[in-house]
Design an enzyme around this catalytic site. Structure first.
Site, PDB file in Angstrom:
ATOM      1  N   GLY A  41     -17.163  -6.844 -29.828  1.00  0.00           N
ATOM      2  CA  GLY A  41     -16.215  -6.798 -30.949  1.00  0.00           C
ATOM      3  C   GLY A  41     -15.988  -8.165 -31.559  1.00  0.00           C
ATOM      4  N   CYS A  51     -22.239  -4.127 -23.764  1.00  0.00           N
ATOM      5  CA  CYS A  51     -20.903  -4.642 -23.429  1.00  0.00           C
ATOM      6  C   CYS A  51     -21.003  -6.157 -23.272  1.00  0.00           C
ATOM      7  CB  CYS A  51     -20.403  -4.008 -22.142  1.00  0.00           C
ATOM      8  SG  CYS A  51     -18.770  -4.620 -21.640  1.00  0.00           S
ATOM      9  N   GLU A  69     -10.811  -0.073 -28.173  1.00  0.00           N
ATOM     10  CA  GLU A  69     -12.203   0.186 -27.824  1.00  0.00           C
ATOM     11  C   GLU A  69     -12.520   1.669 -27.713  1.00  0.00           C
ATOM     12  OE1 GLU A  69     -14.472  -1.816 -24.937  1.00  0.00           O
ATOM     13  OE2 GLU A  69     -13.226  -3.627 -24.957  1.00  0.00           O
ATOM     14  N   HIS A  77     -18.890  -0.952 -34.459  1.00  0.00           N
ATOM     15  CA  HIS A  77     -17.612  -1.665 -34.661  1.00  0.00           C
ATOM     16  C   HIS A  77     -17.176  -1.520 -36.110  1.00  0.00           C
ATOM     17  CE1 HIS A  77     -17.634  -3.706 -30.726  1.00  0.00           C
ATOM     18  NE2 HIS A  77     -18.949  -3.647 -30.865  1.00  0.00           N
ATOM     19  N   CYS A 115     -12.914  -7.914 -26.129  1.00  0.00           N
ATOM     20  CA  CYS A 115     -14.132  -7.134 -26.415  1.00  0.00           C
ATOM     21  C   CYS A 115     -15.182  -8.112 -26.924  1.00  0.00           C
ATOM     22  CB  CYS A 115     -13.836  -6.055 -27.455  1.00  0.00           C
ATOM     23  SG  CYS A 115     -15.262  -5.046 -27.884  1.00  0.00           S
TER      24      CYS A 115
END
Ligand code: API
Length: 303
Positions: free
Chosen positions: A249, A91, A237, A182, A246
């Site tokens: 991302g 994350c 997400e 992703h 994100c």
């Protein structure tokens, strides 16, 4: 009428444990942070994390993040439970928050680089004098277990602009893993490009997230190109839904942008919660993400 038996202290202790936490946010992607460095096992279960993340019946957040004991000579380890209780590998916004949290002082400045063990490998956040955090996110994974086999690269590169039919449209997808999966799209097979304001995330996001082509589900990024060094992105997400930002991302978006020829390696990614600066450095193939991480409040909660 017989009175109910008074629970013993041991029974009460087993029923609820008070957990100290700090609520942080990185561009509005918000997390409940727990200093769990006293033991290997997270003190909050995935089921309890779902309750704590509930914005009406709990603290509210996109996930629960734990600082765990160090492994292999690192400063500490990190694990995260999404708000649906699933456990992702990494994350980006969360590790910026965790780096400041572990630094001990929400106003910590310039505390140098930390070395963090994560399920996505070694990650190196560094606190900057201006309060932002710059994170060496490691190398992008262009083919891996969470990159769909049907979208696997053919010549060793990321799969660039493979077609994927979702919701009656043919989307051009590039899949990049940052340890977590992703799927990035800049437009459709008919040549039309993305306008992020027109994306119905709650309507279309789950149709990507749960699409059988993604072996581990996926985070999905919809990207509008403003220039070669500036894009806008909205994200649905995996395990958290539409978030305001994100970090992984944004990193995957710049990799896809370079591979598809839309962007340069240094790029500002504007998210609904604010901008991130991303650099996919040619010299070491690492991705560097720079952005804020702020303490919102601290507290204690019974789980
Ligand atoms: N929902 C993501 C994890 C959080 C990633 C995101 N919040 C970030 O800042 O990178 C997943 O299941 O892969």
């Amino acid at each position: 009428m017989q009175q109910p038996a008074t629970p013993s202290r041991r029974q009460v202790a087993r029923c609820a444990a008070a957990v100290k936490f700090a609520k942080y946010q990185g561009l509005g992607n918000d997390f409940i942070l727990v200093d769990n460095r006293h033991q290997l096992e997270p003190v909050v279960t995935p089921e309890q994390a779902v309750k704590l993340c509930d914005r009406n019946f709990g603290i509210g957040g996109d996930g629960v993040i734990f600082a765990l004991p160090s492994e292999n000579g690192t400063d500490y380890s990190m694990r995260i439970f999404n708000s649906d209780g699933s456990e992702p590998e990494m994350c980006g916004n969360g590790i910026r928050c965790l780096a400041r949290f572990v630094a001990g002082d929400p106003r910590a400045r310039g505390a140098g680089a930390q070395l963090v063990h994560t399920l996505a490998g070694l990650i190196q956040p560094a606190l900057l004098p201006d309060g932002q955090v710059c994170v060496d996110m490691g190398e992008p994974i262009l083919r891996g277990p969470d990159v769909p086999t049907t979208l696997q690269p053919t010549q060793g590169e990321a799969v660039v602009q493979q077609k994927l039919a979702v919701d009656g449209k043919e989307w051009l997808m590039t899949c990049v893993s940052m340890g977590n999966p992703h799927a990035i799209t800049f437009g459709l097979a008919d040549g039309s490009s993305i306008k992020v304001d027109s994306i119905d995330l709650p309507g279309i996001g789950p149709k990507f997230e749960h699409n059988p082509v993604f072996p581990a589900r996926t985070n999905t990024e919809f990207v509008e190109v403003l220039s070669r060094s500036h894009v806008r992105m909205v994200v649905w997400e995996r395990g958290a839904g539409a978030t305001l930002a994100c970090g992984t991302g944004a990193c995957a978006t710049v990799v896809a942008g370079v591979l598809e020829g839309h962007t340069d390696r240094s790029c500002q990614v504007d998210l609904p919660g604010g901008p991130l600066h991303i650099e996919w450095r040619e010299s070491d193939n690492h991705i560097y993400m720079t952005g804020p991480a702020e303490l919102v409040f601290a507290g204690s909660v019974d789980v």
